[in-house]
Scaffold this motif. Sequence first.
Motif, PDB file in Angstrom:
ATOM      1  N   LEU A  70       0.827  -1.213   0.000  1.00 21.59           N
ATOM      2  CA  LEU A  70       0.000   0.000   0.000  1.00 21.59           C
ATOM      3  C   LEU A  70       0.862   1.265   0.000  1.00 21.59           C
ATOM      4  O   LEU A  70       0.625   2.200  -0.772  1.00 21.59           O
ATOM      5  CB  LEU A  70      -0.901   0.006   1.241  1.00 21.59           C
ATOM      6  CG  LEU A  70      -2.285  -0.629   1.133  1.00 21.59           C
ATOM      7  CD1 LEU A  70      -2.923  -0.710   2.509  1.00 21.59           C
ATOM      8  CD2 LEU A  70      -3.165   0.155   0.171  1.00 21.59           C
ATOM      9  N   TYR A  85       2.791   1.733  -3.490  1.00 24.21           N
ATOM     10  CA  TYR A  85       1.978   2.181  -4.623  1.00 24.21           C
ATOM     11  C   TYR A  85       1.350   3.547  -4.359  1.00 24.21           C
ATOM     12  O   TYR A  85       1.097   4.310  -5.302  1.00 24.21           O
ATOM     13  CB  TYR A  85       0.925   1.130  -4.973  1.00 24.21           C
ATOM     14  CG  TYR A  85       1.531  -0.027  -5.719  1.00 24.21           C
ATOM     15  CD1 TYR A  85       1.946   0.113  -7.035  1.00 24.21           C
ATOM     16  CD2 TYR A  85       1.742  -1.253  -5.085  1.00 24.21           C
ATOM     17  CE1 TYR A  85       2.541  -0.948  -7.718  1.00 24.21           C
ATOM     18  CE2 TYR A  85       2.337  -2.322  -5.763  1.00 24.21           C
ATOM     19  CZ  TYR A  85       2.745  -2.154  -7.082  1.00 24.21           C
ATOM     20  OH  TYR A  85       3.344  -3.182  -7.752  1.00 24.21           O
ATOM     21  N   THR A  86       1.124   3.888  -3.102  1.00 18.19           N
ATOM     22  CA  THR A  86       0.625   5.226  -2.775  1.00 18.19           C
ATOM     23  C   THR A  86       1.671   6.279  -3.101  1.00 18.19           C
ATOM     24  O   THR A  86       1.370   7.307  -3.729  1.00 18.19           O
ATOM     25  CB  THR A  86       0.233   5.306  -1.286  1.00 18.19           C
ATOM     26  OG1 THR A  86      -0.784   4.347  -1.009  1.00 18.19           O
ATOM     27  CG2 THR A  86      -0.281   6.694  -0.943  1.00 18.19           C
ATOM     28  N   LEU A 127       0.813   8.889  -6.195  1.00 19.79           N
ATOM     29  CA  LEU A 127       0.448  10.276  -5.868  1.00 19.79           C
ATOM     30  C   LEU A 127       1.630  11.251  -5.953  1.00 19.79           C
ATOM     31  O   LEU A 127       1.643  12.111  -6.836  1.00 19.79           O
ATOM     32  CB  LEU A 127      -0.254  10.311  -4.513  1.00 19.79           C
ATOM     33  CG  LEU A 127      -1.578   9.522  -4.474  1.00 19.79           C
ATOM     34  CD1 LEU A 127      -2.246   9.611  -3.119  1.00 19.79           C
ATOM     35  CD2 LEU A 127      -2.531   9.997  -5.564  1.00 19.79           C
ATOM     36  N   LEU A 172      -6.065   2.702   6.311  1.00 17.79           N
ATOM     37  CA  LEU A 172      -5.662   3.600   5.220  1.00 17.79           C
ATOM     38  C   LEU A 172      -5.352   5.002   5.751  1.00 17.79           C
ATOM     39  O   LEU A 172      -4.541   5.727   5.181  1.00 17.79           O
ATOM     40  CB  LEU A 172      -6.770   3.681   4.161  1.00 17.79           C
ATOM     41  CG  LEU A 172      -6.995   2.449   3.283  1.00 17.79           C
ATOM     42  CD1 LEU A 172      -8.171   2.687   2.342  1.00 17.79           C
ATOM     43  CD2 LEU A 172      -5.737   2.120   2.489  1.00 17.79           C
ATOM     44  N   CYS A 230      -1.834   4.869   6.550  1.00 18.80           N
ATOM     45  CA  CYS A 230      -1.027   4.737   5.336  1.00 18.80           C
ATOM     46  C   CYS A 230      -0.870   6.077   4.615  1.00 18.80           C
ATOM     47  O   CYS A 230       0.191   6.363   4.056  1.00 18.80           O
ATOM     48  CB  CYS A 230      -1.671   3.711   4.410  1.00 18.80           C
ATOM     49  SG  CYS A 230      -0.750   3.386   2.911  1.00 18.80           S
ATOM     50  N   VAL A 231      -1.910   6.905   4.649  1.00 16.00           N
ATOM     51  CA  VAL A 231      -1.856   8.175   3.935  1.00 16.00           C
ATOM     52  C   VAL A 231      -0.807   9.117   4.525  1.00 16.00           C
ATOM     53  O   VAL A 231      -0.331  10.043   3.862  1.00 16.00           O
ATOM     54  CB  VAL A 231      -3.253   8.852   3.936  1.00 16.00           C
ATOM     55  CG1 VAL A 231      -3.535   9.528   5.276  1.00 16.00           C
ATOM     56  CG2 VAL A 231      -3.365   9.869   2.811  1.00 16.00           C
ATOM     57  N   VAL A 247      -8.366   6.289  -5.781  1.00  9.46           N
ATOM     58  CA  VAL A 247      -7.420   6.101  -4.669  1.00  9.46           C
ATOM     59  C   VAL A 247      -7.594   7.211  -3.632  1.00  9.46           C
ATOM     60  O   VAL A 247      -7.669   6.949  -2.421  1.00  9.46           O
ATOM     61  CB  VAL A 247      -5.970   6.054  -5.191  1.00  9.46           C
ATOM     62  CG1 VAL A 247      -4.978   6.128  -4.033  1.00  9.46           C
ATOM     63  CG2 VAL A 247      -5.730   4.785  -5.999  1.00  9.46           C
ATOM     64  N   GLU A 248      -7.685   8.446  -4.101  1.00  6.54           N
ATOM     65  CA  GLU A 248      -7.808   9.569  -3.162  1.00  6.54           C
ATOM     66  C   GLU A 248      -9.141   9.551  -2.434  1.00  6.54           C
ATOM     67  O   GLU A 248      -9.204   9.877  -1.236  1.00  6.54           O
ATOM     68  CB  GLU A 248      -7.614  10.887  -3.923  1.00  6.54           C
ATOM     69  CG  GLU A 248      -6.183  11.090  -4.385  1.00  6.54           C
ATOM     70  CD  GLU A 248      -5.978  12.376  -5.143  1.00  6.54           C
ATOM     71  OE1 GLU A 248      -4.827  12.819  -5.241  1.00  6.54           O
ATOM     72  OE2 GLU A 248      -6.973  12.932  -5.654  1.00  6.54           O
ATOM     73  N   TYR A 280      -8.967   7.007   0.360  1.00  7.54           N
ATOM     74  CA  TYR A 280      -8.234   7.558   1.511  1.00  7.54           C
ATOM     75  C   TYR A 280      -9.077   8.589   2.256  1.00  7.54           C
ATOM     76  O   TYR A 280      -9.076   8.636   3.496  1.00  7.54           O
ATOM     77  CB  TYR A 280      -6.925   8.175   1.051  1.00  7.54           C
ATOM     78  CG  TYR A 280      -5.801   7.185   0.883  1.00  7.54           C
ATOM     79  CD1 TYR A 280      -5.408   6.370   1.942  1.00  7.54           C
ATOM     80  CD2 TYR A 280      -5.125   7.058  -0.315  1.00  7.54           C
ATOM     81  CE1 TYR A 280      -4.385   5.458   1.808  1.00  7.54           C
ATOM     82  CE2 TYR A 280      -4.093   6.148  -0.467  1.00  7.54           C
ATOM     83  CZ  TYR A 280      -3.732   5.345   0.601  1.00  7.54           C
ATOM     84  OH  TYR A 280      -2.714   4.433   0.461  1.00  7.54           O
TER      85      TYR A 280
END
Length: 745
Positions: A88, A91-92, A96, A292, A295-296, A481-482, A485
């Motif tokens: 995660l 790829y984030t 981004l 998540l 993760c962000v 994806v955004e 999140y």
Amino acid sequence: MSSDVVLHEESTTTTTATEKRRKASSDVESANHAHPKGGDEWMVIFQLAFQSLGVVYGDLGTSPLYVYPSIFPDGIKDNDDILGSLSLIFYTITLLPLIKYVCFVLRANDNGNGGTFALYSLICRYAKVGLIPSQEVEDRQVSTFQLELPNNRMLRASKVKSLLENSNFAKTFLLFATMLGTSMLIGDGVLTPCISVLSAVGGIKEATSAMTEDRIVWISVVILILLFMVQRFGTDKVGYTFAPIICVWFFFISGIGLYNFIKYDPSVIKALNPMYIVYYFMRNKKQAWISLGGCVLSITGTEALFADLGHFSVKSIQISMCTLIYPAVVLAYVGQSSYLRKNNLAVSEAFYKSIPGPMFWPMFVVAVLASVIASQALISGTFSIIQQSLALGCFPRVKVVHTSAKYHGQVYVPEINYLLMLACVFVTLGFKNTVKIGNAYGIAVVFVMCLTSAYLVLVMIILWKTHILFIFAYILIIGSVELAYLSSVLYKFSEGGYLPLAFALFLMSVMYTWNYVYRKKYYFELDHKISSVKVHRVIAETNSRRLPGMAIFYSELVHGIPPIFEHYIASVPALHSILIFVSIKSLPISKVPVEERFLFRRVKPNNLHVFRCVVRYGYTDVRNEQEPFESLLIERLKNFIKEDHVMGLAQLGDNDEPAQNIGLIGDGEGGGADREIEVLDRATEAGVVHLVGEHDVVAAKGGSIGKRILIDYGYSFLKRNLRQSNKVFDIPHKKMLKVGMIYEL
């Protein structure tokens, strides 16, 4: 446009500038940095890339301090969850910061300036979505204003443009969204220092048990105060000072990451397979979705890549991000994952526990310094967007200090700096740990990213005319994806997530109050402007009482003569020999070349010696030029008089009209202009008076309670505590007269 003036070309040498075709905005390199050619150009780019390390990436680079504890606040339940979380994170960071921002968003700069208002200004330049009717045909002739227009084959751009221009709701919504995004980014600038410094200082608990939470909090407060105290030295000096430390930080985290990867579990390389994300969600379901929000935090500070663009350049940020930042951060997370695969219980202090013993104290010192520097990214970004919003009438007047003669986009705003410092201190003392701050932080980060994506889609459609399939692909991949999140971070709204929203609502109320009254004042002046007949009659009545000298009237009004003129005549029934009505106007562009800044018009007939002048600025232009505003205005007026005389002679030749019909005076070519310039010189020698309106704004009788609170209390409070016009435009105090007026809005 008002009938009391006759439009003429600009007095200065704008022909050459307007004939030059600018490139599309997507291809513009930073206009704020005048790079030399060849090898010298690349030398400047590399210098800026090095500086950017100390300003832009501190937040993104220090995220390994707190990401894994935020993803697994209750501990690791399954060893393979580490692979899912690493996949995660990888790829984030790739999707981004690297693909979205470096490859696309940076290209949507406004002459080298980034941020929410830069995107808004691009849209305003292409479509007439501004809420103040101050657009003029000549504005589009400014060399930095022009954009590539859509061709007939791409009707989609024109349709979207028409939709925006014909909908008041769309115009208002765009302005509100811009204000909200700006407010959230400033809120991000408050939370970044708090979470970064608290996370780094908290590591000392690993070395000594005597360090209590309260002591960590107070040490963090002292460090934060010191950080904000050095902001006045400017981004240039701060960047060069901090950049070497950040370089050491990135080499440390990448080196330790590589060491842990080799020593503990090289098999974490399997996380490159995105199926581990699917398995992670299948095992943990709702808990995986909630995680998540942790993760962000691995991409905190990403918006600084765009917001700080005005301090650097597109190429410099692309170079530093791709060659150092991205590889180092990925290695750091890979190393932590390898360590945690063998030490599940250490997740709450994953960063410090994964450091090899001999490296702990050097790493702790560098971590504290890097966390301080991490705060710099969004502090600098906040200064830039405040400057932009100020110029576009969306923020109260504050002092903007340009801290570098070499890089004109680097600014410092003292009032905002101290407000940010106080906010950081209160948040740190109030929350005391990184868990709740992390919840709040995630909302600010993701919301700004979503807004940037929405504006970027508009830019793709109406400016770049991107193929519709590519736009759909962007929305499907990046947008989904955004939004995922965003849904996760909103889940923790009650656990600290309310803080950035509360802060944003406070800032929005300030911005909306100021912008609302700013617009109402403009419409009041527009509705009460002086007609051509009345101007001529007033001047004729006072013609025998023309005083030697020059009077400059200041107003926001772009079209027509402002009501301040009639009010002044009623109080002082005499006029100076030269009258100039000056309107200060901000265009939705970053910079206006000095030679294109002054747009003069003449009130006929010529022998009245009455002029109107629109002084156009971009939102990054320095108002207090090295040459005083007054001298520059008079010099440009002389050029206009010469140009106007030449055009008059050309018109005489074309129409075969008598010279007196077009107001020309003089014998032969250049005689009329010389005489008028002589009158101007005598007026200047006799003295120049600057007349500034001192407007008391009150709500009109019969207005709603909300309107009265907004104008009579909110705006009045802001106005009493802010800078005055004479300070903004460098008007000498001894030459200034204030004309009092009451505006009932």
